[in-house]
Design a protein around this motif. Sequence first.
Motif, PDB file in Angstrom:
ATOM      1  N   UNK A 165       4.104   0.589   2.006  1.00  0.00           N
ATOM      2  CA  UNK A 165       4.031  -0.322   3.149  1.00  0.00           C
ATOM      3  C   UNK A 165       3.918  -1.750   2.633  1.00  0.00           C
ATOM      4  N   UNK A 180       0.860  -1.188   0.000  1.00  0.00           N
ATOM      5  CA  UNK A 180       0.000   0.000   0.000  1.00  0.00           C
ATOM      6  C   UNK A 180       0.891   1.230   0.000  1.00  0.00           C
ATOM      7  N   UNK A 181       0.365   2.309  -0.557  1.00  0.00           N
ATOM      8  CA  UNK A 181       1.128   3.556  -0.547  1.00  0.00           C
ATOM      9  C   UNK A 181       0.406   4.557   0.341  1.00  0.00           C
ATOM     10  N   UNK A 182       1.042   4.860   1.464  1.00  0.00           N
ATOM     11  CA  UNK A 182       0.451   5.806   2.406  1.00  0.00           C
ATOM     12  C   UNK A 182       1.408   6.981   2.567  1.00  0.00           C
ATOM     13  N   UNK A 183       0.938   8.155   2.247  1.00  0.00           N
ATOM     14  CA  UNK A 183       1.749   9.385   2.347  1.00  0.00           C
ATOM     15  C   UNK A 183       3.124   9.194   1.686  1.00  0.00           C
ATOM     16  N   UNK A 240       4.777   6.645   1.070  1.00  0.00           N
ATOM     17  CA  UNK A 240       5.632   5.573   1.580  1.00  0.00           C
ATOM     18  C   UNK A 240       4.971   4.233   1.262  1.00  0.00           C
TER      19      UNK A 240
END
Lengths: 288, 119
Positions: free
Chosen positions: A92, A85-88, A90
């Motif tokens: 994950x 997953x791409x959160x902010x 970054x």
Amino acid sequence: MKSLKITVLSGKGGTGKTTVSVNMALSLPNIQLLDADVEEPNSQYFLHPNFDKEEQIFRKVPEIDQETCTACRKCVDFCEYNALAMMLDEVLVFPEICHSCGGCEKLCPVNAITEVDRVLGVLKHAETDYDVDFWQGELNIGEESSVPVIEGLKEKADNQKDVIIDAQPGTTCPTIEAVVDSDYGILVTEPTPFGLSDLKLASELMDELQIPHGVIINRAEEDSDYIIENFCAENNIDILLKIPFKREFAHLYSDGIPFVLEYPAWEKEFKAVFDKIRGVLNEKNYSN
Amino acid sequence: MKIAVTAENNNGFESNVNPHFGRSPYFAIVDTEADEVELIKNEAARASGGAGVSAAQLISDRGVEVLISGSVGPKAYTALTRGNIEMYTTKDGTVQQAIEAFQEGSLSQLTSPNGTPRK
């Protein structure tokens, strides 16, 4: 004589795969038992092994170098299993749900992904009091794919011995992995509509894999065995054995005692099943 | 501010709240300034695995800052936390009621996962 590899499987859970595997192993000489029901290996509760060897099984999962990563998101969009997953900005990694396909590493344009080992499960070995060479696979809690553990377990098969593999119930990847290179499959079922329904699936699977197979009816009762017998007759499937629905057997089971130890006459029955299987396979090889 | 509410159906502010995050059939994305709601179908509702992660990605991509749902599983919780999305819980009612309750400050904030992953 060539040693045999026989997998005990069933469409439905709780029909008696372990009962058949353990009692059969105890009835035969020079035998190895591999418990490949790695999500809940329970042959151990009947063999009471003192494990003397352990080997870890690993699989590859991605590790992201956040310094190098440009947050292009190609890997996240690629992963069909939502393990990234791409959160902010970054990326994950959720390694439990990663299927170790390695695709993300290959397509990362800046080589920010490396594959690292993750412990998936363990193989345990024991020489048992009963002269059975015993290995079991265990999948770690939270892991989704048991196939690599079963692959590792099968590498322990000793070709100087006859091998019995206790498979996971069902007809999905772990069961297929256990049985796919076996000489023969024993389908354990019970004389109920549920038993029949899942026996059909297991039998279709064996046809698909082109593995010779026969049926053992567990908890057999005169009044209801026809449910399975009719199906086997229609489809030309051997019924190898019936294990009766007996209070004494259930009692021994709940005490962790394989019933052949208390009723040695059953050793002969299991030996006869094994000899029948060998006969069927010899005939097959002869006719080929 | 954008708030996501897990929704049972596609009926604007009157949609019923769905009590689970990852496998919720819809997400209501509410823009509180504009007083607008958009319902998004959750394509991952029937995924074999990783539905929570996928749902977290979806609402994060929409610029959501607050999630209102019933239960959030461990992987979704991690993803949402890393995306700086605050989580609040409600049991039932409509999307409208959930937003009002949040604005009144009567919803409790989630500080650890409270859902179990499903297969």
